[in-house]
Design an enzyme around this catalytic site. Structure first.
Site: not given
Length: 410
Positions: A63, A69, A72, A273, A293, A367
């Site tokens: 990119c 930026c 990333c 969740f 949830e 995550c």
């Protein structure tokens, strides 16, 4: 401040090169292991490094915005060492908690497959900027391309900028959450000018011109041309405005496959969740499922999806804050397996109770390798055994990584 020559030993967890010195680690933005740089050092960071040697693993970034930026961090690293770096992030997080186990090879992301983007818009004089913040800065990069996003979002960038310009606050920024659905783009704008209602006619016109599926502003749905449906293995779920969704379709399918393989032949499963039912709806094709949830909009989306005949096993659900009120031992007792996929903070309170439970199989999705490792440590200390740990690269070129861990009760 004198210059010195540094040799990069490894990549840090945010994608910076790390050189080891007598005064501790020095972080060098954009550097790769094996490279040497001449630089000044201030507060443990290199200033204006000049590269003396380049790594054979260095590639041309995908990119034009990469150097500035902040979206990333590692476009300049070849794919094989890049995926290995992501696996090592998981290994290190586990080791920090005293967990020595084999970690599978990283499942690669799909290039240009990000279907959900959170963009920022702000004023620059008479112009509107739309994009991501610069690295370690509040300045905004006005993007015209993005190799990680689905083409439909990239093509819509000029129109989204025009849309945002109508309701930008006089000071500050607004946020656009853009989701590509089977019905088109779903756009949720937050932090809009408080008098945005004066612009409803022009916003509606632009929504039609851009052929958006739906537009929401500050939590209010202004116009829905078509329900923004997500396809969850043949089951349609109308996304909640700005709600959580797995960032890429391919990663979602991989995560679901790993979860289904992990629970095996479990007949009763708790999906904690659960969001809008990413796992629950797939699990319910083979097992009875109880989904829990804390977000009301997500539970409402799951409820609507279940109102249509789907040929599923029994599915029950409840709105519940699992951080404050995790399922206790008596509530966990009916389940053969538990799946949990919490936010980045992890599921410490729930893991503490699971560690004392008799649930045969647990599949943990995360995550955040650091909080996952903390939760796994609790489960291992409670008598569970790790069967597999698999990283899934849902966030291409970024330092984030999804992980699926399967545990069984001995």
């Amino acid at each position: 401040m004198s210059e010195r020559e540094l040799t990069i030993a490894e990549l840090g967890h945010r994608g910076d090169g790390v050189a080891m010195t007598e005064n501790g680690p020095v972080f060098v933005a954009g550097a790769l292991p094996g490279e040497t740089v001449r630089t000044q050092v201030e507060n443990g960071r290199a200033k204006n490094p000049v590269f003396q040697t380049r790594s054979a693993d260095r590639v041309e970034p995908a990119c034009r915005h990469f150097d500035s930026c902040g979206g990333c961090s590692v476009q300049h690293l070849a794919e094989t060492p890049y995926l290995d770096w992501k696996r090592k992030l998981v290994e290190k997080a586990l080791r920090d908690r005293g967990i020595e186990t084999a970690v599978s090879e990283t499942v690669a992301a799909t290039s240009g497959g990000r279907r959900r983007a959170v963009l920022t818009a702000t004023r620059a004089g008479r112009h509107t900027l739309l994009g991501y913040h610069e690295k370690a800065s509040h300045r905004l990069v006005d993007i015209s391309e993005c190799p990680v996003l689905e083409p439909a979002i990239v093509q819509a960038l000029p129109g989204l900028k025009s849309l945002a310009s109508e309701i930008l606050p006089k000071k500050g920024e607004l946020r656009l959450t853009v989701l590509n659905t089977t019905a088109g783009l779903d756009v949720a704008i937050d932090k809009a000018d408080r008098n945005y209602d004066r612009k409803i006619p022009v916003l509606s016109q632009k929504t039609v011109e851009l052929d958006l599926a739906r537009l929401s502003v500050n939590g209010e749905v202004l116009l829905e041309i078509r329900p923004p449906v997500l396809d969850m293995d043949g089951i349609g779920v109308v996304a909640a405005p700005g709600g959580f969704t797995q960032a890429t379709k391919s990663a979602e399918e991989t995560l679901c496959r790993l979860v289904l393989e992990g629970i095996g032949k479990a007949k009763t499963v708790a999906d904690l969740f659960a969001g809008a039912g990413t796992f629950a709806l797939r699990l319910a094709k083979h097992s009875n499922v109880h989904a829990v949830e804390g977000d009301a909009a997500a539970i409402a989306a799951l409820d609507r999806a279940l109102r249509k005949p789907q040929g599923l096993k029994k599915v029950t659900f409840e709105k519940r804050d699992l951080f404050r009120r995790p399922l206790v031992l008596g509530e966990l007792e009916p389940f053969d397996a538990v799946v949990f996929d919490p936010p980045r903070a992890g599921a410490q309170a729930q893991s503490e109770l699971l560690a004392s439970s008799k649930v045969k199989t647990i599949v943990a999705v995360s995550c955040n390798p650091a909080t996952l490792a903390r939760d796994l440590r609790l489960l291992l200390d409670g008598g569970y055994a790790l069967q597999s740990v698999t990283p899934v690269d849902q966030f291409q070129y970024a330092p984030h990584i999804e992980v699926v861990a399967v545990l069984t009760r001995e």
